[in-house]
Motif scaffolding. Structure first.
Motif, mmCIF file in Angstrom:
data_model
loop_
_atom_site.group_PDB
_atom_site.id
_atom_site.type_symbol
_atom_site.label_atom_id
_atom_site.label_comp_id
_atom_site.label_asym_id
_atom_site.label_seq_id
_atom_site.Cartn_x
_atom_site.Cartn_y
_atom_site.Cartn_z
ATOM 1 N N ILE A 182 -16.721 14.587 59.355
ATOM 2 C CA ILE A 182 -17.731 14.453 58.305
ATOM 3 C C ILE A 182 -17.883 13.011 57.841
ATOM 4 C CG2 ILE A 182 -17.811 16.792 57.371
ATOM 5 C CD1 ILE A 182 -15.673 15.989 55.373
ATOM 6 N N GLY A 183 -17.003 12.184 58.281
ATOM 7 C CA GLY A 183 -17.135 10.787 57.871
ATOM 8 C C GLY A 183 -16.006 9.950 58.424
ATOM 9 N N GLU A 184 -16.188 8.675 58.239
ATOM 10 C CA GLU A 184 -15.175 7.757 58.740
ATOM 11 C C GLU A 184 -15.101 6.566 57.803
ATOM 12 O OE1 GLU A 184 -15.644 7.155 62.864
ATOM 13 O OE2 GLU A 184 -14.182 5.537 62.949
ATOM 14 N N THR B 198 -23.109 11.969 49.547
ATOM 15 C CA THR B 198 -22.513 10.743 49.021
ATOM 16 C C THR B 198 -23.480 10.080 48.043
ATOM 17 O OG1 THR B 198 -23.477 9.395 50.768
ATOM 18 C CG2 THR B 198 -21.312 10.339 51.208
ATOM 19 N N GLY C 174 -12.518 3.107 56.377
ATOM 20 C CA GLY C 174 -11.727 2.026 56.954
ATOM 21 C C GLY C 174 -10.334 2.485 57.363
ATOM 22 N N GLU D 112 -9.706 17.939 48.272
ATOM 23 C CA GLU D 112 -10.658 19.008 48.023
ATOM 24 C C GLU D 112 -11.966 18.592 48.698
ATOM 25 O OE1 GLU D 112 -11.931 19.377 43.949
ATOM 26 O OE2 GLU D 112 -11.706 17.239 43.626
ATOM 27 N N LYS E 57 -8.194 13.766 56.007
ATOM 28 C CA LYS E 57 -8.315 12.384 56.509
ATOM 29 C C LYS E 57 -7.136 12.080 57.417
ATOM 30 C CE LYS E 57 -9.635 8.948 53.697
ATOM 31 N NZ LYS E 57 -9.493 7.780 52.778
ATOM 32 N N VAL F 228 -15.743 17.999 48.936
ATOM 33 C CA VAL F 228 -16.857 17.781 48.009
ATOM 34 C C VAL F 228 -18.151 17.859 48.803
ATOM 35 C CG1 VAL F 228 -17.884 16.171 46.381
ATOM 36 C CG2 VAL F 228 -15.417 16.302 46.590
ATOM 37 N N HIS G 286 -9.616 -1.910 50.546
ATOM 38 C CA HIS G 286 -10.473 -0.913 51.167
ATOM 39 C C HIS G 286 -11.643 -1.534 51.896
ATOM 40 C CE1 HIS G 286 -9.113 3.128 49.748
ATOM 41 N NE2 HIS G 286 -8.191 2.285 49.339
HETATM 42 N N1 LIG Z 1 -13.263 14.974 49.898
HETATM 43 C C1 LIG Z 1 -14.309 14.797 50.670
HETATM 44 N N2 LIG Z 1 -15.257 15.739 50.758
HETATM 45 C C2 LIG Z 1 -16.341 15.565 51.557
HETATM 46 N N3 LIG Z 1 -16.554 14.475 52.314
HETATM 47 C C3 LIG Z 1 -15.627 13.498 52.271
HETATM 48 C C4 LIG Z 1 -14.460 13.602 51.454
HETATM 49 N N4 LIG Z 1 -13.732 12.490 51.614
HETATM 50 C C5 LIG Z 1 -14.396 11.723 52.475
HETATM 51 N N5 LIG Z 1 -15.537 12.316 52.876
HETATM 52 C C6 LIG Z 1 -16.519 11.769 53.809
HETATM 53 O O1 LIG Z 1 -15.863 10.897 54.695
HETATM 54 C C7 LIG Z 1 -16.380 9.572 54.567
HETATM 55 C C8 LIG Z 1 -15.272 8.576 54.718
HETATM 56 O O2 LIG Z 1 -14.421 8.693 53.619
HETATM 57 P P1 LIG Z 1 -13.210 7.734 53.407
HETATM 58 O O3 LIG Z 1 -12.550 8.099 52.140
HETATM 59 O O4 LIG Z 1 -12.383 7.713 54.636
HETATM 60 O O5 LIG Z 1 -13.846 6.308 53.362
HETATM 61 P P2 LIG Z 1 -14.687 5.584 52.270
HETATM 62 O O6 LIG Z 1 -14.345 6.116 50.911
HETATM 63 O O7 LIG Z 1 -16.106 5.663 52.691
HETATM 64 O O8 LIG Z 1 -14.192 4.122 52.394
HETATM 65 P P3 LIG Z 1 -12.738 3.541 52.497
HETATM 66 O O9 LIG Z 1 -12.514 3.295 53.925
HETATM 67 O O10 LIG Z 1 -12.823 2.317 51.716
HETATM 68 O O11 LIG Z 1 -11.751 4.531 51.924
HETATM 69 C C9 LIG Z 1 -17.049 9.543 53.205
HETATM 70 O O12 LIG Z 1 -18.071 8.606 53.178
HETATM 71 C C10 LIG Z 1 -17.561 10.960 53.057
HETATM 72 O O13 LIG Z 1 -18.792 11.108 53.734
#
Ligand SMILES: Nc1ncnc2c1ncn2[C@@H]1O[C@H](COP(=O)(O)OP(=O)(O)OP(=O)(O)O)[C@@H](O)[C@H]1O
Length: 296
Positions: free
Chosen positions: A184-186, A258, A188, A252, A206, A254, A57
């Motif tokens: 809402i996020g990004e 963070t 790797g 789900e 995602k 959340v 990751h």
């Molecule tokens: N279930 C969720 N509910 C709300 N926000 C989320 C959720 N999953 C991810 N996010 C948002 O998206 C961002 C990116 O999540 P993501 O799981 O892609 O990467 P990460 O956990 O930060 O790292 P990695 O790339 O190692 O998986 C998170 O930091 C969070 O802000």
């Protein structure tokens, strides 16, 4: 004068000198052979390890490689074979059993022993939309079934057939066609969108990036590992979407912010996180990781 002191016909050398040279040459030859063998063995080991290694990751991807538009699939995701697929209602592509997707590229598949005892999973809380709605999505993935609920707090696992199949159409509708405002996020492995399903359920979608087959691997890892684990400290994977080249994971939603925001964000002059709470977070995270690592 002894025999060994006499010069031989070969280069006028003494016999003992010839023997010495012979032994030395044999030794060097042996060393060369040994190092060649080691080199070959190393290469073979590396080749064997490479395809099955779980995804780290830590991978970073250049921004240009982040296709925010899921309708333009990246090139190197393998098409899901549609053998034995059922036509989805309201979907855009035939559905294929999840197990088939996971086995689509055997050299990349990550095998996780589920054992005989494992159960099909059911939500502990109110059932998610797909079990209530009876709409197209309720016909989701193979292997989905109903039964007795789990004991509270006890993580549960399922067969690989676990998972709810979301159609691309459903997820497009939920995320306003994967609009930028919904991001809402990004991470790797992909861009995460906020989505609202037809029944009002909030989800995080995602959309996996495809970086040299990474999406395929991440998809397998998440569905096989996280998909079958339930724990209050782990965000729940509700289902997935695999249509054509698209690979998406639906979690789900959340809405607590963070951990980084809580620890480093602007939370006012006095952090609401006391050391007691911090310790609880650390222990809770550790328990979550432990459950994930054990897969039970
Ligand atoms: N279930 C969720 N509910 C709300 N926000 C989320 C959720 N999953 C991810 N996010 C948002 O998206 C961002 C990116 O999540 P993501 O799981 O892609 O990467 P990460 O956990 O930060 O790292 P990695 O790339 O190692 O998986 C998170 O930091 C969070 O802000």
């Amino acid at each position: 004068m002894s025999d060994s002191d006499q010069s031989t016909v070969v280069f006028g050398l003494h016999l003992w000198e010839l023997v010495g040279i012979g032994v030395g040459a044999a030794f060097v030859l042996l060393l060369v052979l040994l190092s060649l063998l080691c080199l070959l063995a190393n290469r073979r080991r590396r080749r064997r390890r490479a395809p099955a290694g779980p995804v780290l990751h830590l991978a970073t991807v250049a921004p240009s490689a982040h296709p925010k538009n899921p309708t333009k699939p990246p090139k190197d995701i393998q098409e899901v074979p549609s053998r034995g697929a059922q036509a989805p209602v309201g979907g855009t592509a035939p559905k294929v059993p999840l197990a088939q997707i996971l086995q689509a590229s055997p050299q990349e598949s990550i095998q996780i022993e589920t054992g005989k005892e494992h159960r099909i999973t059911f939500p502990e809380q109110p059932p998610p939309h797909h079990q209530r709605s009876g709409g197209p999505s309720s016909r989701g993935a193979s292997g989905e079934s109903r039964g007795g609920g789990p004991e509270p707090g006890v993580p549960e696992v399922s067969h690989l057939g676990w998972g709810h199949w979301y159609t691309l159409k459903e997820l497009e509708a939920a995320t306003a066609m994967f609009a930028d405002e919904k991001v809402i996020g990004e991470g790797g492995y992909g861009i995460v969108y906020h989505g609202i399903l037809e029944d009002g359920t909030q989800v995080a979608v995602k959309n996996l990036l495809n970086n040299r087959g990474q999406a395929e691997r991440e998809f397998k890892v998440e569905v096989e590992a996280i998909g079958r684990v339930r724990h209050k400290n782990l965000v729940r994977l509700l289902g997935y979407c695999a249509e054509g080249n698209q690979r998406m994971l639906v979690y789900e939603f959340v809405n607590n912010g963070t951990l980084e925001q809580w620890i480093h964000g602007d939370v006012g002059p006095v952090s609401p996180l006391t050391w007691d709470i911090r310790m609880k977070i650390i222990l809770g995270s550790a328990k979550g990781f432990n459950v994930f690592a054990r897969g039970t």
